[in-house]
Design an enzyme around this catalytic site. Structure first.
Site, short mmCIF file in Angstrom:
data_model
loop_
_atom_site.label_atom_id
_atom_site.label_comp_id
_atom_site.label_asym_id
_atom_site.label_seq_id
_atom_site.Cartn_x
_atom_site.Cartn_y
_atom_site.Cartn_z
N PHE A 110 0.81 -1.22 0.00
CA PHE A 110 0.00 0.00 0.00
C PHE A 110 0.84 1.26 0.00
O PHE A 110 0.37 2.33 -0.42
CB PHE A 110 -0.97 -0.02 1.20
CG PHE A 110 -0.39 0.44 2.50
CD1 PHE A 110 -0.56 1.74 2.94
CD2 PHE A 110 0.32 -0.43 3.31
CE1 PHE A 110 -0.05 2.16 4.16
CE2 PHE A 110 0.83 -0.02 4.53
CZ PHE A 110 0.65 1.28 4.96
N LYS A 111 2.09 1.18 0.42
CA LYS A 111 2.94 2.37 0.47
C LYS A 111 3.14 2.99 -0.92
O LYS A 111 3.41 4.19 -1.05
CB LYS A 111 4.29 2.03 1.09
CG LYS A 111 4.24 1.29 2.43
CD LYS A 111 3.67 2.13 3.54
CE LYS A 111 3.60 1.36 4.85
NZ LYS A 111 4.87 1.13 5.50
N ASP A 112 3.00 2.17 -1.98
CA ASP A 112 3.18 2.68 -3.34
C ASP A 112 2.18 3.79 -3.66
O ASP A 112 2.48 4.69 -4.44
CB ASP A 112 2.99 1.56 -4.36
CG ASP A 112 4.11 0.54 -4.35
OD1 ASP A 112 5.27 0.95 -4.16
OD2 ASP A 112 3.83 -0.66 -4.55
#
Length: 465
Positions: A110-112
């Site tokens: 999810f950090k992308d």
């Protein structure tokens, strides 16, 4: 839109300056001077937008004129063109469980969603202003690779990522260390994530060093990370409700550093009809204990678990929540943080504890329950959860209609998945062949002095090259 510090020690600054500053110069975290509110008519309109279109509308409210709208649209479109799913963050079902998949970016985490955009924003601002940026960040697993992929090869940027040696999954480590671009520098520190995060904060609080070496932040201490993550809460609500303003939904959020669920809190304050925000933690349950007791108390050690990205004691973004809990009273924030520094714990009044319980539910999930949830979900639906997502699904047992955030692809945690269901999850293309690639990483003691010396030596070499 302007930004101030949770500790009250800086004059208001614009979005561009806030992004480049990262951590406020008084040691606090940056927050907007006001949270924009979104009325029912706008929510209904937003419900039909694509993810990039929605991102443009939401981020514009917090950026103002610092980035012209046409330029911002181009940055957003470029950022999400790297995702493998046309919806960017699709809402799917696994049996009766609603899952928001946040792992379709370049590093399958999810950090992308925030860091692809933030990398492009950094590049845009540096080109516009003719500056240089040396990013320093700490990771418990996924932030590091997402940050690296967001800025690899970009002119005017060097990136230093600290990870705790032996405390991230093999795939997570290789995602970082196999990126051999000249501007990427990986550091394995002999300690925990909390040690790495403490080192980063120490370097940022060394104002002469921060200024001399133009340090920038990509951890969720950077407000832009929080802003980008608010978008998928609005997106999920729109896809689920079709814009029916009276329909409220809950979200279960695996969290360690409090950034992801705090983004949901900001979305709710903006006016998104959220019924419940469920903080899902593993054995390192400082946030769960706070919601249950009103006391935020550090344990003697960080416990190593099957969900390593959540193996955190001190959640950085908790300071932002304290700011809002105390209604912007920065003196109270400073006093509570001083309590934490002196005694290892802070507490809030009964009234504020009740407010926290109104803002969040919280559930801690142990490793046995995590494995059981991976197994149960796969047997019921064929859907494979990563261990972090499994924590969120198990935490939502009492809220069966909640949307559970899937924070990483299960193939990133092959050993845990295999222990649960007897086989690993098939890897997406982005993860294939990583263990066979050449890698580069420096190993250092978990001290600010060691990391500072390494950064100075590396940048000296870059300057003379």
């Amino acid at each position: 839109m302007h930004y101030i510090s949770t500790r009250g020690g800086i004059a208001p600054i614009g979005f561009a300056q806030a992004v480049m500053m990262g951590l406020a110069t008084d040691g606090g975290l940056l927050v907007p001077t006001a949270i924009p509110t979104v009325d029912a008519e706008r929510l209904r309109m937003w419900a039909g937008l694509s993810f990039p279109e929605l991102a443009l509308e939401i981020t514009t409210l917090f950026i103002g004129d610092d980035i012209p709208r046409a330029d911002l649209k181009a940055l957003i479109d470029r950022s999400y063109s790297t995702f493998t799913h046309p919806e960017v963050t699709p809402l799917v079902t696994a049996g009766t469980t609603r899952i928001l998949e946040l792992f379709h970016g370049p590093t399958a985490a999810f950090k992308d969603i925030a860091l692809q955009w933030l990398g492009n924003v950094f590049e845009y601002l540096l080109e516009r202003e003719g500056g240089q940026l040396n990013i320093v960040g700490a990771t418990s697993g996924d932030t590091g690779s997402a940050a690296i992929y967001g800025v690899r090869g970009k002119a005017r940027i060097q990136i230093f990522i600290l990870h705790p040696k032996g405390r991230v999954s093999p795939i997570q480590e290789r995602q970082m260390t196999t990126v051999l671009d000249a501007n990427v520098h990986n550091i394995a520190v002999r300690g925990t994530f909390d040690d790495a995060q403490s080192i980063v904060k120490t370097l940022f609080n060394d104002l002469p060093f921060k200024s001399a070496y133009q340090l920038g932040a990509v951890n969720s201490i950077n407000w832009a990370r929080i802003l980008a993550q608010t978008v998928y809460y609005f997106y999920a609500w729109g896809r689920l409700t079709g814009g029916e303003i009276n329909q409220r939904i809950s979200f279960s959020v695996p969290t360690g550093n409090f950034g992801d669920v705090f983004a949901g809190y900001i979305a709710k304050r903006m006016g998104l009809p959220i019924e419940r925000l469920i903080i899902a933690t593993n054995r390192n349950a400082i946030l769960t204990r706070f919601i249950q007791t009103g006391v935020y108390a550090v344990e003697q050690q960080v416990h190593q678990t099957l969900s390593p990205a959540m193996d955190i004691q001190l959640a950085s973004n908790f300071e932002r929540y304290l700011y809002y809990l105390y209604n912007g009273d920065t003196a109270q924030v400073r006093a509570r943080l001083d309590d934490l520094q002196r005694t290892g714990q802070l507490s809030v009044s009964d009234a504020l504890h009740q407010q926290a319980q109104a803002d969040f539910a919280a559930v801690a999930v142990n490793d046995a329950e995590t494995l059981d949830q991976i197994r149960a979900t796969e047997q019921a639906s064929g859907y494979i959860l990563c261990p972090h997502t499994a924590v969120g699904v198990r935490a939502a047992q009492d809220w069966p209609d909640a949307v559970c955030l899937a924070t990483a692809h299960p193939a990133k945690f092959g050993e845990a998945v295999a222990e649960a269901i007897g086989r690993e999850a098939p890897p997406p293309l982005a993860l294939q062949g990583l263990l066979d690639q050449a890698a580069r990483c420096s190993e250092l003691d978990a001290t600010a002095a060691a990391v500072k010396a390494h950064i100075e030596a590396t940048l000296s070499g870059v300057a003379s090259a």
